[in-house]
Write a protein that holds these residues in place. Structure first.
Motif, short mmCIF file in Angstrom:
data_model
loop_
_atom_site.label_atom_id
_atom_site.label_comp_id
_atom_site.label_asym_id
_atom_site.label_seq_id
_atom_site.Cartn_x
_atom_site.Cartn_y
_atom_site.Cartn_z
N THR A 99 0.81 -1.22 0.00
CA THR A 99 0.00 0.00 0.00
C THR A 99 0.85 1.28 0.00
OG1 THR A 99 -0.22 -0.05 2.41
CG2 THR A 99 -1.95 -1.13 1.14
N ALA A 100 2.17 1.12 0.17
CA ALA A 100 3.06 2.28 0.07
C ALA A 100 2.98 2.91 -1.32
CB ALA A 100 4.49 1.90 0.42
N ALA A 101 2.58 2.12 -2.32
CA ALA A 101 2.37 2.71 -3.66
C ALA A 101 1.26 3.77 -3.57
CB ALA A 101 2.00 1.62 -4.66
N GLY A 102 0.31 3.55 -2.68
CA GLY A 102 -0.75 4.53 -2.46
C GLY A 102 -0.22 5.79 -1.78
N SER A 103 0.69 5.61 -0.86
CA SER A 103 1.30 6.78 -0.20
C SER A 103 2.07 7.60 -1.22
CB SER A 103 2.23 6.34 0.92
OG SER A 103 1.57 5.46 1.80
N ILE A 104 2.85 6.91 -2.06
CA ILE A 104 3.61 7.62 -3.10
C ILE A 104 2.64 8.34 -4.04
CG2 ILE A 104 5.16 7.33 -5.09
CD1 ILE A 104 6.36 4.87 -3.58
N ALA A 105 1.58 7.64 -4.43
CA ALA A 105 0.57 8.27 -5.31
C ALA A 105 -0.05 9.49 -4.63
CB ALA A 105 -0.53 7.26 -5.67
N GLY A 106 -0.25 9.40 -3.31
CA GLY A 106 -0.82 10.53 -2.57
C GLY A 106 0.07 11.75 -2.62
N VAL A 107 1.38 11.53 -2.47
CA VAL A 107 2.33 12.65 -2.53
C VAL A 107 2.32 13.25 -3.94
CG1 VAL A 107 4.75 13.34 -2.29
CG2 VAL A 107 3.78 11.66 -0.69
N LEU A 108 2.35 12.39 -4.96
CA LEU A 108 2.34 12.86 -6.35
C LEU A 108 1.05 13.65 -6.65
CD1 LEU A 108 3.62 9.55 -7.96
CD2 LEU A 108 4.88 11.71 -8.01
N GLN A 109 -0.04 13.14 -6.12
CA GLN A 109 -1.36 13.77 -6.33
C GLN A 109 -1.41 15.17 -5.67
OE1 GLN A 109 -4.03 10.24 -5.90
NE2 GLN A 109 -5.45 11.74 -5.04
N ALA A 110 -0.84 15.27 -4.49
CA ALA A 110 -0.88 16.54 -3.77
C ALA A 110 0.03 17.59 -4.42
CB ALA A 110 -0.47 16.33 -2.31
N TYR A 111 1.10 17.13 -5.06
CA TYR A 111 2.08 18.05 -5.66
C TYR A 111 2.30 17.69 -7.13
CZ TYR A 111 2.94 18.69 -0.69
OH TYR A 111 2.78 18.91 0.65
N PRO A 112 1.29 17.92 -7.98
CA PRO A 112 1.37 17.45 -9.38
C PRO A 112 2.51 18.09 -10.18
CG PRO A 112 -0.59 18.82 -9.02
CD PRO A 112 0.01 18.57 -7.68
#
Ligand SMILES: [Mn+2]
Length: 313
Positions: A99-112
């Motif tokens: 699920t760390a892929a989700g955390s990474i996606a979350g960071v990318l999503q917040a800072y596009p």
């Protein structure tokens, strides 16, 4: 004002052994045992993952529970990005590492518009794909998911069209500004399969050893700062199997030659002082494999120092 938010992701279907979803509860029990009030002092966001121990899915032998994991990765991404958008610092406590892929996606999503770096503190490279994995467990594929990697050049097998469709869909959950493997660094990685080695060499991914950290932590810090000089933000993933089996008694895939608790504290504290770091995660505590909750006790002592360091930033 920036505040710490503990994000709980009690999921485990990416692992090969049962019990990592109980890791967060084990941490809380260990905290109470040590009279530590960290879980009372910091607000938490509980990610509902809908997991129960009787779940079964045997459809994809080389990408087990892939559609369930996609669901949790998507949810985790939204939660982490919301915490960041609110101006807070996510400290993610998860079960297995997928699920760390989700955390990474979350960071990318917040800072596009930002370039995101990843520090992966782990015994393993987690760079497998359904085409190369020896087990089909998705917690060994997290960085492949995050970076959109197939690695078919050195594949061990072909996979069913249904599995390949699910794999494409899973990689597709990552934002368009997906992680580049050029922006990854490994620390403590010491059990790597040739297919992962192939990718590490291809992308020249730095692999700093436990020994190098012990002998010269400042050199490690310099390497980190240099490698991520063009990145705007950094996410740190701390898999407890990066620690030595003498400490990591309660984790699914222990490997000799890891960090001590003192090393893990010193390393994470050092890295968290780097201002680009915007999210930290700890994973793979499995109390069902443990003796007297030792792994979570170690986890709490690390978490205490991590939270203290973040409160001082
Ligand atoms: Mn891992």
């Amino acid at each position: 004002m920036s505040d710490i938010r503990i994000v709980e992701v009690p999921f485990e279907l990416g692992a090969g052994t049962v019990g990592a979803s109980l890791g967060i509860e084990a941490l809380k029990a260990a905290a109470i045992n040590r009279k530590s009030n960290i879980f009372l002092r910091h607000r938490a966001v509980h990610q509902d993952v809908g997991f129960n121990f009787l779940e079964q899915d045997v459809e994809h032998a080389w990408a087990k529970y892939i559609s369930r994991i996609r669901d949790v990765i998507t949810k985790t991404a939204n939660t982490v990005s919301q915490v960041l958008e609110d101006g807070n610092f996510p400290v993610v406590l998860a079960g297995d590492h997928s699920t760390a892929a989700g955390s990474i996606a979350g960071v990318l999503q917040a800072y596009p518009n930002d370039r995101i770096g990843v520090i992966w503190i782990d015994a393993h490279g987690d760079l497998h794909t359904p085409y190369t994995s020896p087990s089909g467990n998705l917690h060994g594929m997290t960085l492949a998911i995050a970076s959109g990697l197939d690695n078919t050049a050195v594949k061990r097998r072909d996979i069913k069209p249904e599995t390949s469709g699910q794999w494409q869909k899973l990689k597709g959950t990552m934002p368009d500004n997906r992680l580049s493997l050029d922006d990854v660094m490994f620390i403590g990685v010491r059990e790597v399969e040739p297919e992962e080695e192939h990718i590490m060499n291809k992308h020249n991914i730095p692999r700093l050893s436990v020994k190098e950290f012990r002998e010269n932590p400042y050199w490690v810090k310099e390497q980190v700062e240099d490698h991520f000089k063009d990145c705007d933000r950094i996410y740190i993933s701390f898999d407890v199997d990066s620690m030595d089996p003498s400490v990591s008694s309660g984790t699914g895939t222990p490997v000799p030659g890891g960090l001590s608790v003192e090393d893990a504290i010193a390393l994470n504290v050092m890295l968290l002082k780097i201002s680009k770091v915007c999210c930290w995660e700890m994973v793979e505590i499995n109390p069902l494999l443990d003796e007297k909750n030792k792994m979570a006790e170690a986890g709490v002592s690390i978490l205490e120092r991590v939270l203290l360091t973040l409160s001082d930033r």
